[in-house]
Design a protein around this motif. Structure first.
Motif, PDB file in Angstrom:
ATOM      1  N   PRO A   1      -2.410 -27.127  12.251  1.00  0.00           N
ATOM      2  CA  PRO A   1      -2.318 -28.546  11.867  1.00  0.00           C
ATOM      3  C   PRO A   1      -1.908 -28.720  10.402  1.00  0.00           C
ATOM      4  O   PRO A   1      -2.197 -27.867   9.553  1.00  0.00           O
ATOM      5  N   ALA A   2      -1.239 -29.846  10.119  1.00  0.00           N
ATOM      6  CA  ALA A   2      -0.643 -30.073   8.800  1.00  0.00           C
ATOM      7  C   ALA A   2      -1.680 -30.017   7.685  1.00  0.00           C
ATOM      8  O   ALA A   2      -1.443 -29.418   6.624  1.00  0.00           O
ATOM      9  N   ARG A   3      -2.844 -30.622   7.906  1.00  0.00           N
ATOM     10  CA  ARG A   3      -3.867 -30.652   6.853  1.00  0.00           C
ATOM     11  C   ARG A   3      -4.363 -29.245   6.529  1.00  0.00           C
ATOM     12  O   ARG A   3      -4.520 -28.878   5.363  1.00  0.00           O
ATOM     13  N   GLU A   4      -4.566 -28.442   7.559  1.00  0.00           N
ATOM     14  CA  GLU A   4      -5.002 -27.069   7.349  1.00  0.00           C
ATOM     15  C   GLU A   4      -3.888 -26.234   6.736  1.00  0.00           C
ATOM     16  O   GLU A   4      -4.144 -25.332   5.929  1.00  0.00           O
ATOM     17  N   ALA A   5      -2.648 -26.522   7.095  1.00  0.00           N
ATOM     18  CA  ALA A   5      -1.509 -25.786   6.548  1.00  0.00           C
ATOM     19  C   ALA A   5      -1.366 -26.032   5.047  1.00  0.00           C
ATOM     20  O   ALA A   5      -1.070 -25.106   4.275  1.00  0.00           O
ATOM     21  N   ILE A   6      -1.576 -27.284   4.613  1.00  0.00           N
ATOM     22  CA  ILE A   6      -1.518 -27.586   3.178  1.00  0.00           C
ATOM     23  C   ILE A   6      -2.646 -26.865   2.447  1.00  0.00           C
ATOM     24  O   ILE A   6      -2.442 -26.279   1.370  1.00  0.00           O
ATOM     25  N   ALA A   7      -3.846 -26.897   3.014  1.00  0.00           N
ATOM     26  CA  ALA A   7      -4.979 -26.195   2.397  1.00  0.00           C
ATOM     27  C   ALA A   7      -4.692 -24.701   2.295  1.00  0.00           C
ATOM     28  O   ALA A   7      -5.016 -24.058   1.282  1.00  0.00           O
ATOM     29  N   LEU A   8      -4.064 -24.147   3.318  1.00  0.00           N
ATOM     30  CA  LEU A   8      -3.714 -22.738   3.304  1.00  0.00           C
ATOM     31  C   LEU A   8      -2.720 -22.432   2.185  1.00  0.00           C
ATOM     32  O   LEU A   8      -2.842 -21.416   1.480  1.00  0.00           O
ATOM     33  N   GLY A   9      -1.745 -23.314   2.003  1.00  0.00           N
ATOM     34  CA  GLY A   9      -0.784 -23.131   0.917  1.00  0.00           C
ATOM     35  C   GLY A   9      -1.434 -23.174  -0.448  1.00  0.00           C
ATOM     36  O   GLY A   9      -1.118 -22.367  -1.335  1.00  0.00           O
ATOM     37  N   LEU A  10      -2.370 -24.106  -0.634  1.00  0.00           N
ATOM     38  CA  LEU A  10      -3.078 -24.197  -1.916  1.00  0.00           C
ATOM     39  C   LEU A  10      -3.923 -22.957  -2.163  1.00  0.00           C
ATOM     40  O   LEU A  10      -3.987 -22.450  -3.302  1.00  0.00           O
ATOM     41  N   LEU A  11      -4.565 -22.453  -1.128  1.00  0.00           N
ATOM     42  CA  LEU A  11      -5.391 -21.258  -1.287  1.00  0.00           C
ATOM     43  C   LEU A  11      -4.539 -20.033  -1.617  1.00  0.00           C
ATOM     44  O   LEU A  11      -4.918 -19.215  -2.457  1.00  0.00           O
ATOM     45  N   MET A  12      -3.413 -19.905  -0.965  1.00  0.00           N
ATOM     46  CA  MET A  12      -2.550 -18.750  -1.219  1.00  0.00           C
ATOM     47  C   MET A  12      -1.886 -18.811  -2.588  1.00  0.00           C
ATOM     48  O   MET A  12      -1.296 -17.833  -3.044  1.00  0.00           O
ATOM     49  N   ASN A  13      -1.978 -19.936  -3.255  1.00  0.00           N
ATOM     50  CA  ASN A  13      -1.400 -20.095  -4.593  1.00  0.00           C
ATOM     51  C   ASN A  13      -2.328 -19.551  -5.684  1.00  0.00           C
ATOM     52  O   ASN A  13      -2.030 -19.646  -6.867  1.00  0.00           O
ATOM     53  N   THR A  14      -3.466 -18.982  -5.298  1.00  0.00           N
ATOM     54  CA  THR A  14      -4.430 -18.456  -6.260  1.00  0.00           C
ATOM     55  C   THR A  14      -3.882 -17.206  -6.946  1.00  0.00           C
ATOM     56  O   THR A  14      -3.391 -16.290  -6.287  1.00  0.00           O
ATOM     57  N   LYS A  15      -3.976 -17.160  -8.262  1.00  0.00           N
ATOM     58  CA  LYS A  15      -3.565 -15.984  -9.031  1.00  0.00           C
ATOM     59  C   LYS A  15      -4.818 -15.281  -9.554  1.00  0.00           C
ATOM     60  O   LYS A  15      -5.928 -15.742  -9.376  1.00  0.00           O
ATOM     61  N   GLY A  16      -4.608 -14.143 -10.228  1.00  0.00           N
ATOM     62  CA  GLY A  16      -5.779 -13.451 -10.759  1.00  0.00           C
ATOM     63  C   GLY A  16      -5.455 -12.077 -11.277  1.00  0.00           C
ATOM     64  O   GLY A  16      -4.547 -11.900 -12.090  1.00  0.00           O
ATOM     65  N   LEU A  17      -6.175 -11.077 -10.755  1.00  0.00           N
ATOM     66  CA  LEU A  17      -6.119  -9.720 -11.301  1.00  0.00           C
ATOM     67  C   LEU A  17      -4.713  -9.137 -11.302  1.00  0.00           C
ATOM     68  O   LEU A  17      -4.205  -8.721 -12.353  1.00  0.00           O
ATOM     69  N   VAL A  18      -4.068  -9.085 -10.140  1.00  0.00           N
ATOM     70  CA  VAL A  18      -2.745  -8.452 -10.049  1.00  0.00           C
ATOM     71  C   VAL A  18      -1.736  -9.199 -10.915  1.00  0.00           C
ATOM     72  O   VAL A  18      -0.867  -8.590 -11.550  1.00  0.00           O
ATOM     73  N   GLU A  19      -1.862 -10.505 -10.967  1.00  0.00           N
ATOM     74  CA  GLU A  19      -0.980 -11.311 -11.812  1.00  0.00           C
ATOM     75  C   GLU A  19      -1.065 -10.870 -13.266  1.00  0.00           C
ATOM     76  O   GLU A  19      -0.050 -10.644 -13.943  1.00  0.00           O
ATOM     77  N   LEU A  20      -2.290 -10.719 -13.773  1.00  0.00           N
ATOM     78  CA  LEU A  20      -2.466 -10.315 -15.171  1.00  0.00           C
ATOM     79  C   LEU A  20      -1.989  -8.892 -15.407  1.00  0.00           C
ATOM     80  O   LEU A  20      -1.449  -8.573 -16.475  1.00  0.00           O
ATOM     81  N   ILE A  21      -2.191  -8.024 -14.422  1.00  0.00           N
ATOM     82  CA  ILE A  21      -1.702  -6.655 -14.557  1.00  0.00           C
ATOM     83  C   ILE A  21      -0.177  -6.653 -14.680  1.00  0.00           C
ATOM     84  O   ILE A  21       0.398  -5.962 -15.535  1.00  0.00           O
ATOM     85  N   VAL A  22       0.484  -7.436 -13.831  1.00  0.00           N
ATOM     86  CA  VAL A  22       1.944  -7.532 -13.884  1.00  0.00           C
ATOM     87  C   VAL A  22       2.404  -8.026 -15.252  1.00  0.00           C
ATOM     88  O   VAL A  22       3.314  -7.459 -15.870  1.00  0.00           O
ATOM     89  N   LEU A  23       1.738  -9.072 -15.745  1.00  0.00           N
ATOM     90  CA  LEU A  23       2.150  -9.647 -17.032  1.00  0.00           C
ATOM     91  C   LEU A  23       1.884  -8.680 -18.183  1.00  0.00           C
ATOM     92  O   LEU A  23       2.708  -8.548 -19.102  1.00  0.00           O
ATOM     93  N   ASN A  24       0.767  -7.988 -18.156  1.00  0.00           N
ATOM     94  CA  ASN A  24       0.459  -7.036 -19.229  1.00  0.00           C
ATOM     95  C   ASN A  24       1.419  -5.855 -19.220  1.00  0.00           C
ATOM     96  O   ASN A  24       1.860  -5.397 -20.290  1.00  0.00           O
ATOM     97  N   ILE A  25       1.750  -5.369 -18.021  1.00  0.00           N
ATOM     98  CA  ILE A  25       2.720  -4.275 -17.951  1.00  0.00           C
ATOM     99  C   ILE A  25       4.086  -4.760 -18.420  1.00  0.00           C
ATOM    100  O   ILE A  25       4.804  -4.045 -19.136  1.00  0.00           O
ATOM    101  N   GLY A  26       4.436  -5.987 -18.039  1.00  0.00           N
ATOM    102  CA  GLY A  26       5.697  -6.553 -18.512  1.00  0.00           C
ATOM    103  C   GLY A  26       5.756  -6.659 -20.027  1.00  0.00           C
ATOM    104  O   GLY A  26       6.797  -6.398 -20.646  1.00  0.00           O
ATOM    105  N   LYS A  27       4.641  -6.982 -20.637  1.00  0.00           N
ATOM    106  CA  LYS A  27       4.598  -7.057 -22.106  1.00  0.00           C
ATOM    107  C   LYS A  27       4.646  -5.659 -22.725  1.00  0.00           C
ATOM    108  O   LYS A  27       5.308  -5.440 -23.745  1.00  0.00           O
ATOM    109  N   GLU A  28       3.934  -4.707 -22.094  1.00  0.00           N
ATOM    110  CA  GLU A  28       3.960  -3.327 -22.596  1.00  0.00           C
ATOM    111  C   GLU A  28       5.374  -2.759 -22.543  1.00  0.00           C
ATOM    112  O   GLU A  28       5.820  -2.060 -23.463  1.00  0.00           O
TER     113      GLU A  28
END
Length: 830
Positions: A374-401
Motif C-alpha cells: 500500500p502507498a502509505r506503507e511504501a512511503i514509510a518504507l522509503g523514509l526508513l531506507m533513507n537512514t544513513k549512519g556508520l557505513v556512510e561515515l566510513i565512506v566519507l572518511n575514506i574519501g577524505k583520507e
C-alpha cells in the motif's frame, strides 16, 4: 608552531616538575576521550525525547567540539585538539572501528539475506540504483562547482558520491524501527531484509570505491588503470580464501569451544582477536581499507554459538561504548561548517539533501508499489531506507583520507547524512503508525468462565530466558485439563533492546518476532527447549504451543506484552518474577534480573487487558507433574489461600482448573474472621504522603460494596466445593494473626506452589496489613509475605476489571463497629 610528531613523548613527568600533560600523547588522549564521551552522552540525553539514534549525538558532539563551534577558539584547538594529536586519536578510533566491523560481520547472517525473498531484494536494488544514477548527475555539478574538486578523477568522484547517496545504515535502522514499534509490522520486516541486502552491496561498492581511488589527488606519480584491477582481483581472492579456507577452520574452532567440549579455551579467543588485526592488515596491504578485512573475517565465524557469544561479550561493551564514539566524533571534528560559505555552497547542500532523499525515497516507493505494498506503507518504507549512519561515515572518511573529498565536500556530505537520519523518525511517525487495537473494555479473565474459555484456554506466558521454562511448563501442565479444555499457549521471549549492537542485530535474527507467531528460525535455543518440553503434550492433540520474541527497551516492553494479549484474546498473562531462587550445592542462590524487569511487571499489571499472574519461582520446575499415564510419578501439592475479593476469586478459579489434573493435589485454605468477638472495622483512605514510595501497598480507589463482595465470595466458594467435592482438601482457618497464619503456610514446605490473589479490594483481614512496610508492593500484602519469607513457589493473581484499575497507597483508619459500612472507603476527592 609546528610540532614534529616523532618528538612527542607518551607521558609527562607531572605538573610538579613543570610539564604540561596536554603536551604529551597519552594524557591528551585521555582528556580528548573523556571530553568526547561526556559531550556525546549529554547530547544523547537531549535527543532522546526526539527518539534519535546515538550516532546522531556522537557526530553532533564531534561537530560541536571541532572547528565549527568550540574550535573557533584557536587556543582551545591548540591545547585540546592540536594537529599533531589527530593521527593518535584516529588510530585509536580506527582500532575500535576495526573490531566493531568484525562484530557486524560476526552478527550478520548471510543465510537470512538469502531467505529475504525477491520482494526485499527488489526494493533494496531499486533503493540503491536510482540514488546512484542520480548521484552521477549531481556529482558533475559538485565536481565543477566546489573549488579543487576537479583535481580528482571524475570516475572516483562518481563512485564515492554514488555510494554515499545510496547506502542504508542497517544498525541505525534497526534502532529506529525498535523505537517506533515497527519491528513486528510488514514495513519493519521488509525494511530490515532490504537493509541487510543493502549493507552487503554497500561493502562491495566501498571496496570498489577504495580500489579506484588510490591516492585520489593529482600529486605524485600517475597511477596505472591496471592498479585498480589488481586491487579488485586481490580483494576477490582474499574473500574467496577466507570463505574456502578460514571459514571451515573457524567452524572447527567454534565446535571445539562448544559447551559439549567444556569451557571456551582462552587461546582460541586470543587467536581470533589476532586474526581480526591480521585480516585488517592484509586488506590494507592489498589497497582496500583494513575494515574490509575485519568485516569479512567476522562473516567466517559460525553464528549463534557459544564461541560467537563469548567473542561478543569480550569485545562489544569496550568497543561500542568507548572506542566507536571516538570514530564518530572524529568525523565531526573534521567537519568544518564554516567551509560552506555563501549562497552557492548552501544551495549545493540543499541540492545534495534533496537528491539523496528523492532518489532513495522515490526508488524504494516505486519498487514497493510494484510489489503491491500500500502507498502509505511504501512511503514509510522509503523514509526508513533513507537512514544513513556508520557505513556512510566510513565512506566519507575514506574519501577524505584518499583526498577524493576536500573539506567543503566532506562537510556537505556529513550534514546530509545527519539531516536524512534525523528526519527519519519524525517523518515516519507523522505518516505511518500501525494500528494497535485499543482495549475493547471486555473483561477477559478466568472467573466467571465463559463457554469459550471452558472449551479452549489461551495463555500468554512470558520468559526472560531458558531458566524460566521448567517452572512455566510445570505450571501450565498443572492447569491443563486432561479431559475437557484444550490449551493454546503463546510463549513470548522477552529480550531487552539496549544500545549494544548485539541487541540491535538480534532484531535481524528474529525478524519474525511479531506476527504471525510462528518462529521460522528453528535453531533458536528457546524454541528448541520449549518444543522439546511440550512434544508429548502436542501429540495429545489438545495443546498448541507457539513461540515469539519481543525485542524492546524495558520502558516499552509492556506495550508489546499487552498488545499480544489483546490481539490473541487471552484471558491470562503469566509473568516471571524479577527474582529467581535455585539451589546450588545445597545452598539457595537468588538470581536478580534487576529493577528494570520489575518495572516491566508493574506496568503490565497496570495496563493489561486481561488477568495477570506473577510466578515467583523457588524451584517449582524441579519435579514436574507427569502427563497422565501408567508412568505418572510424584504428585505436586498446590495450595490456594482465600481471603475474599475479586483477585482471590480468580485464584480460586485457577485452583479449580488445577484440581482436574490427576497428578496434582489441591488444598484450599480459607481465612475467616473469628465469630462472636467485638472488634473494630477498618477503613482505608488514600494517602498522598505514600504516593512517592514503592514501600507501600496500593489498593483500588473504586467504591466497594462489602456486602455484595461477601455474597460473591460465598457463591464462589460454594460453587467450588460443589464442583470439586471429594477431590479437594478444603480447610477454614480462623484469622487471629494474619501474618503468622500466612507465614506458617509459606514456611511449612508442605506445598510446591501457593496461589493467592493480589488483594486490590481487600477483605477486612487483609486491610489490616495496609500500613505494613512492603518489600514487593506489586505482589499485594499476602503475595509479598509469602515471597519475602516463604520457601514455596508463589503465584500471585490479579483479576482483570477496568473498574478496579486505578490504585493508590492508603492509610488505615480505625472505626467502631457501629460506624463500619465497608472494609474500604475511598476519600471523597478520589
Amino acid at each position: 608552531m609546528p610540532v614534529n610528531i616523532t618528538s612527542v613523548k607518551t607521558s609527562s613527568n607531572g605538573v610538579w616538575q613543570g610539564d604540561n600533560p596536554l603536551n604529551f600523547a597519552f594524557p591528551l588522549l585521555v582528556v580528548q576521550t573523556t571530553l568526547i564521551l561526556v559531550v556525546s552522552r549529554f547530547l544523547a540525553l537531549l535527543f532522546k525525547p526526539l527518539r534519535q539514534p546515538k550516532v546522531i549525538a556522537e557526530i553532533v558532539g564531534g561537530i560541536v567540539l571541532g572547528p565549527s563551534a568550540f574550535g573557533r577558539n584557536q587556543e582551545y584547538m591548540h591545547q585540546i585538539f592540536p594537529k599533531w594529536s589527530t593521527p593518535i586519536l584516529e588510530s585509536v578510533a580506527s582500532i575500535g572501528l576495526l573490531f566493531f566491523l568484525f562484530l557486524v560481520g560476526l552478527e550478520l547472517d548471510l543465510n537470512s539475506i538469502r531467505r529475504s525473498g525477491k520482494k526485499a531484494v527488489g526494493i533494496a536494488a531499486a533503493g540503491i540504483s536510482i540514488p546512484f544514477i542520480l548521484g552521477i548527475g549531481i556529482t558533475y555539478v559538485l565536481w565543477k562547482t566546489i573549488e579543487g574538486a576537479d583535481k580528482v578523477g571524475y570516475i572516483q568522484y562518481v563512485v564515492f558520491m554514488g555510494v554515499a547517496l545510496s547506502i542504508t545504515a542497517f544498525p541505525v535502522l534497526a534502532r529506529i524501527l525498535a523505537e517506533l514499534k515497527l519491528l513486528t509490522t510488514q514495513v519493519g520486516e521488509t525494511a530490515m531484509a532490504a537493509a541487510a541486502f543493502n549493507d552487503v552491496v554497500a561493502w562491495i561498492l566501498l571496496a570498489l570505491a577504495v580500489a579506484l581511488a588510490g591516492d585520489g589527488g593529482s600529486d605524485g606519480p600517475h597511477k596505472s588503470p591496471l592498479t585498480s584491477i589488481w586491487v579488485l582481483l586481490s580483494g576477490i581472492a582474499f574473500v574467496v580464501f577466507m570463505m574456502v579456507a578460514i571459514r571451515p577452520a573457524m567452524k572447527w574452532v567454534a565446535l571445539r569451544c562448544s559447551p559439549e567440549h567444556g569451557i571456551v579455551d582462552e587461546a582460541y579467543i586470543c587467536l581470533t582477536l589476532a586474526g581480526v588485526l591480521v585480516s585488517g592488515f592484509i586488506t590494507d596491504l592489498i589497497g582496500i581499507h583494513s575494515i574490509f578485512g575485519a568485516f569479512v573475517f567476522g562473516l567466517t565465524i559460525p553464528k549463534g554459538g557459544d564461541f560467537a557469544k563469548r567473542l561478543i561479550e569480550r569485545i562489544e561493551d569496550f568497543v561500542s561504548g568507548l572506542l566507536l564514539p571516538l570514530y564518530f566524533a572524529s568525523s565531526g571534528l573534521k567537519t568544518d561548517v564554516a567551509k560552506i560559505r555563501g549562497g552557492k555552497a548552501w544551495g549545493l547542500l540543499l541540492l545534495v539533501i534533496t537528491t539523496a532523499c528523492a532518489g532513495k525515497i522515490t526508488g524504494t516507493f516505486l519498487a514497493a508499489m510494484l510489489c503491491m505494498i500500500p502507498a502509505r506503507e511504501a512511503i514509510a518504507l522509503g523514509l526508513l531506507m533513507n537512514t544513513k549512519g556508520l557505513v556512510e561515515l566510513i565512506v566519507l572518511n575514506i574519501g577524505k583520507e584518499k583526498k577524493v573529498l576536500n573539506d567543503e565536500a566532506f562537510a556537505v556530505l556529513v550534514l546530509m547524512a545527519l539531516f536524512t537520519t534525523f528526519m527519519t523518525t519524525p517523518t515516519v511517525m507523522s505518516i505511518y503508525k500501525p494500528s494497535r487495537g485499543s482495549s475493547t473494555g471486555v473483561h477477559r479473565r478466568l472467573e466467571p468462565a465463559s463457554e469459550t474459555i471452558k472449551d479452549e484456554l489461551r495463555v500468554l506466558a512470558c520468559v526472560h530466558g531458558s531458566g524460566n521454562i521448567p517452572s512455566l511448563i510445570n505450571l501450565i501442565e498443572s492447569t491443563r485439563s486432561v479431559t475437557k479444555t484444550s490449551l493454546k499457549l503463546y510463549i513470548m521471549h522477552l529480550v531487552e533492546l539496549t544500545e549494544r549492537s548485539s541487541s540491535i542485530m538480534m532484531v535481524h535474527r528474529f525478524r519474525k518476532n511479531g506476527f504471525p507467531f510462528t518462529n521460522r528460525h528453528r535453531d533458536s535455543e528457546l524454541h528448541n527447549r520449549v518444543a522439546f518440553a511440550f512434544q508429548d503434550y502436542s501429540q495429545l492433540g489438545r495443546v498448541s504451543v507457539r513461540t515469539t520474541t519481543a525485542i524492546s527497551p524495558l520502558a516499552k516492553m509492556h506495550e508489546d506484552i499487552c498488545y499480544v494479549a489483546e490481539e490473541k484474546n487471552v484471558p491470562m498473562i503469566i509473568l516471571p518474577f524479577h527474582k529467581q531462587w535455585r539451589k546450588e550445592d545445597g545452598d539457595v542462590v537468588v538470581e536478580h534480573r534487576g529493577h528494570g524487569w520489575r518495572a516491566v511487571n508493574q506496568r503490565v499489571l497496570k495496563s493489561a487487558p486481561c488477568s495477570v499472574a506473577v510466578l515467583v519461582d523457588r524451584g517449582y520446575g524441579s519435579d514436574p507433574p507427569q502427563t497422565p499415564g501408567p508412568t505418572a510419578g510424584k504428585e505436586q501439592r498446590v495450595s490456594v489461600i482465600f481471603f475474599g475479593g475479586p483477585d482471590d476469586r480468580e485464584a480460586l478459579e485457577l485452583g479449580g482448573r488445577i484440581v482436574d489434573h490427576p497428578s496434582v493435589t489441591v488444598t484450599v485454605i480459607r481465612f475467616v474472621e473469628k465469630e462472636g468477638v467485638d472488634g473494630k472495622g477498618v477503613m482505608l483512605r488514600p494517602s498522598p504522603s505514600k504516593a512517592t514510595s514503592e514501600n507501600h501497598y496500593t489498593f483500588s480507589t473504586a467504591p466497594i460494596n462489602l456486602e455484595k463482595e461477601k455474597e460473591l465470595d460465598e457463591g464462589a466458594v460454594n460453587e467450588f466445593q460443589k464442583r470439586w467435592e471429594g477431590m479437594v482438601d478444603y480447610r477454614e482457618k480462623v484469622a487471629t494473626n494474619i501474618v503468622e497464619g500466612v507465614l506458617e503456610i509459606g514456611r511449612s514446605g508442605d506445598y510446591d506452589l501457593v496461589i493467592v490473589g493480589k488483594g486490590r479490594c481487600p477483605s477486612t483481614m487483609v486491610a489490616e496489613l495496609a500500613d505494613r512496610r512492603a518489600e514487593h508492593a506489586e505482589l499485594g500484602p499476602i503475595g509479598d509475605l509469602l515471597t519475602s519469607s516463604g520457601v514455596s513457589s508463589v503465584l500471585i493473581i490479579q483479576q482483570h476489571d477496568t473498574i478496579l484499575a486505578e490504585e493508590a497507597p492508603v492509610s488505615k483508619v480505625e472505626q467502631s463497629e457501629d460506624d463500619r459500612v465497608t472494609a474500604y472507603q475511598p476519600s471523597a476527592e478520589v
